[in-house]
Design a protein around this motif. Structure first.
Motif, short mmCIF file in Angstrom:
data_model
loop_
_atom_site.label_atom_id
_atom_site.label_comp_id
_atom_site.label_asym_id
_atom_site.label_seq_id
_atom_site.Cartn_x
_atom_site.Cartn_y
_atom_site.Cartn_z
N ALA A 174 -22.03 107.82 -23.82
CA ALA A 174 -21.22 108.21 -24.98
C ALA A 174 -21.94 109.33 -25.73
N LEU A 175 -21.16 110.17 -26.43
CA LEU A 175 -21.77 111.26 -27.18
C LEU A 175 -22.62 110.74 -28.34
N ARG A 176 -22.21 109.60 -28.90
CA ARG A 176 -22.97 108.95 -29.97
C ARG A 176 -22.87 107.44 -29.77
N ASP A 177 -23.78 106.71 -30.38
CA ASP A 177 -23.76 105.25 -30.23
C ASP A 177 -23.02 104.53 -31.35
N ASP A 178 -22.47 105.28 -32.30
CA ASP A 178 -21.88 104.62 -33.47
C ASP A 178 -20.38 104.92 -33.62
N ILE A 179 -19.72 105.13 -32.48
CA ILE A 179 -18.27 105.42 -32.53
C ILE A 179 -17.49 104.10 -32.47
N ASP A 180 -16.62 103.90 -33.42
CA ASP A 180 -15.80 102.69 -33.45
C ASP A 180 -14.53 103.01 -34.24
N LEU A 181 -13.56 103.53 -33.52
CA LEU A 181 -12.33 103.93 -34.20
C LEU A 181 -11.12 103.45 -33.40
N VAL A 182 -9.97 103.44 -34.03
CA VAL A 182 -8.76 103.10 -33.29
C VAL A 182 -7.65 104.07 -33.66
N ILE A 183 -7.03 104.63 -32.64
CA ILE A 183 -5.92 105.54 -32.87
C ILE A 183 -4.62 104.78 -32.61
N VAL A 184 -3.73 104.78 -33.60
CA VAL A 184 -2.42 104.15 -33.44
C VAL A 184 -1.43 105.27 -33.19
N ARG A 185 -0.92 105.29 -31.97
CA ARG A 185 -0.03 106.38 -31.53
C ARG A 185 1.41 105.89 -31.57
N GLU A 186 2.29 106.66 -32.22
CA GLU A 186 3.71 106.33 -32.17
C GLU A 186 4.15 106.46 -30.71
N ALA A 202 -10.71 111.13 -27.25
CA ALA A 202 -11.58 110.07 -27.77
C ALA A 202 -12.25 109.30 -26.63
N ALA A 203 -11.49 109.07 -25.55
CA ALA A 203 -12.07 108.37 -24.39
C ALA A 203 -13.24 109.15 -23.83
N GLY A 204 -13.09 110.48 -23.81
CA GLY A 204 -14.16 111.33 -23.31
C GLY A 204 -15.45 111.19 -24.11
N LEU A 205 -15.32 110.81 -25.38
CA LEU A 205 -16.52 110.66 -26.22
C LEU A 205 -17.36 109.47 -25.81
N VAL A 206 -16.72 108.47 -25.21
CA VAL A 206 -17.43 107.20 -24.96
C VAL A 206 -17.59 106.88 -23.47
N GLY A 207 -17.39 107.87 -22.61
CA GLY A 207 -17.67 107.62 -21.19
C GLY A 207 -16.52 107.90 -20.25
N GLY A 208 -15.37 108.30 -20.78
CA GLY A 208 -14.26 108.69 -19.90
C GLY A 208 -13.09 107.72 -19.92
N LEU A 209 -12.12 108.00 -19.03
CA LEU A 209 -10.85 107.26 -19.10
C LEU A 209 -10.99 105.78 -18.77
N GLY A 210 -12.00 105.42 -18.00
CA GLY A 210 -12.21 104.00 -17.70
C GLY A 210 -12.55 103.18 -18.94
N MET A 211 -12.86 103.88 -20.05
CA MET A 211 -13.24 103.21 -21.29
C MET A 211 -12.12 103.24 -22.32
N ALA A 212 -10.87 103.51 -21.87
CA ALA A 212 -9.77 103.72 -22.81
C ALA A 212 -8.68 102.65 -22.70
N PRO A 213 -8.83 101.55 -23.45
CA PRO A 213 -7.82 100.50 -23.40
C PRO A 213 -6.64 100.78 -24.33
N GLY A 214 -5.60 99.96 -24.21
CA GLY A 214 -4.46 100.12 -25.11
C GLY A 214 -3.61 98.86 -25.17
N LEU A 215 -3.00 98.66 -26.31
CA LEU A 215 -2.07 97.55 -26.48
C LEU A 215 -0.80 98.10 -27.12
N CYS A 216 0.35 97.81 -26.50
CA CYS A 216 1.62 98.27 -27.06
C CYS A 216 2.28 97.10 -27.77
N ILE A 217 2.57 97.30 -29.06
CA ILE A 217 3.20 96.24 -29.85
C ILE A 217 4.36 96.79 -30.66
N GLY A 218 5.19 95.88 -31.13
CA GLY A 218 6.31 96.27 -31.97
C GLY A 218 6.53 95.19 -33.01
#
Ligand code: ATP
Length: 363
Positions: free
Chosen positions: A115-127, A249-265
């Protein structure tokens, strides 16, 4: 009360056949430990369903899924489907059908993974269901058309309802986290479209006085995500901006294998779906990183736990979270894309072993 959660298993395509079973295995191990009862329902989808059922989305799939609590959807490789009426991309249809308008995509750094930094902890909520995605913003036809050979028009749809409901989902998440929400848009140019999105976000903000709100223009956000990603907590944005920023954002922490997602409504159904595609280039080799899929499933179990008031699901999710961190800390139980020496099965085995309180035994 002996009530099972009913969860669908839809492998998807390519690496989906490797990472979805990995996610199921991990959830099963955690559920076993906390007494969470799950009724698993495998269902055909994608290329394999095209071969067996003549369509990538077999008849009755949506109706059956609507009776479930949630489902795991593996990545869909629709670009490689052969031409024909049965070969459709099922996941935008699912997101729309179940009104899964909020795509919750966390980005977290773990030490030693590149990861580019060790203190990344964010969540993007995408419409998830309107915006600039031509397959989501019309009921018939396409949101793109070409009136002459010279001209192509792509339509972007922003609605007050679509904006306010994703804003509310984001505020609720921010409230559970560090109570900071960043609105990402470009109302300097899209005065009406992004303008409406921002207006609705501020309207919803009145319901969440404990959440601090700020705004960043999307191009500045692309730069700031690289420069100071640790300064963000929860982010909400429109569909296409979210699509691009979550890969960044996934690229910041190691790539696409590190990019989870949950779809909710607003409905009761949740869909666990990793951000990445079906990665045909590495399919069938046992090297796909299962983190994103496992973490997506974990988020679903946690969400269902809160939504259904099921403590054993919340506990199972917590157990999984610790076990994932344990496996990621050891190069032999993580995949090569994140500086490991193992494959999909080693990582899965490592997580399951950590859930069971032991260490992984080499294959
Ligand atoms: P889509 O448009 O469907 O999202 P894509 O064209 O962005 O798909 P992906 O299938 O996501 O492409 O793959 C992009 C790159 O990332 C590929 O080189 C792939 O091998 C890699 N990749 C994606 N997911 C994983 C994973 N889980 N583990 C390891 N590498 C992965």
């Amino acid at each position: 009360m002996d009530h099972h959660l009913v969860i669908g298993i839809l492998n998807g395509d390519d690496i989906g056949h490797e990472i979805v079973p990995a996610a199921v295995e991990v959830v099963k191990a955690a559920a076993e430990k906390t007494g969470l009862k799950i009724d698993w329902r495998p269902m055909p989808i994608g290329r394999s369903a095209l071969d067996t059922h003549g369509t990538t989305l077999p008849e009755g799939t949506l109706e059956t899924l609507s009776t479930f609590d949630g489902f795991i959807l593996g990545p869909i490789g629709h670009q490689a489907y052969p031409e024909g009426p049965g070969a459709i991309n099922p996941h935008p249809i699912m997101r729309k059908h179940f009104n899964l308008f909020a795509n919750v995509r966390p980005t977290k750094s773990f030490p030693g993974l590149g990861a580019l930094r060790d203190d990344i902890d964010l969540v993007i909520v995408r419409e998830n269901n309107e915006g600039f995605q031509p397959d989501r913003n019309v009921v018939a036809g396409s949101g793109e058309f070409r009136p002459t050979e010279e001209v192509t028009i792509s339509v972007r749809v922003i609605t007050r309802t679509g904006s306010s409901r994703v804003a509310r989902a984001a505020f609720e998440i921010a409230q559970q986290r560090r109570k900071r929400l960043t609105l990402v848009h470009k109302n300097t140019v899209f005065k009406l479209g992004c303008g409406m999105f921002v207006e609705e976000c501020y309207r919803v903000a009145k319901e969440f006085p404990d959440v601090t709100v700020d705004e960043v223009i999307v191009d500045t956000m692309a730069m700031r995500l690289v420069r100071d990603p640790q300064s963000f907590d929860t982010v909400v944005t429109t569909n296409m901006f979210g699509d691009i920023l979550t890969d960044e954002a996934a690229g910041l922490v190691g790539g696409l294998g590190m990019a989870p997602g949950l779809c909710i409504g607003e409905g009761a159904l949740a869909m666990a779906q990793a951000t990445h595609g079906s990665a045909p280039d590495i399919a069938g080799r046992g090297i796909a990183n299962p983190f994103a899929m496992i973490e997506s499933a974990r988020m679903m179990i946690e969400w269902l736990g809160h939504n259904r008031g099921r403590q054993e699901a919340v506990d199972a999710a917590a157990l999984m979270q610790d076990a994932i961190a344990t496996a990621l800390a050891d190069p032999s139980t993580r995949t090569r894309d994140i500086r490991g020496t193992g494959g999909t099965a080693d990582m899965t085995r490592g997580i399951v072993a950590a859930i069971n309180g032991g260490t992984a035994v080499a294959a």
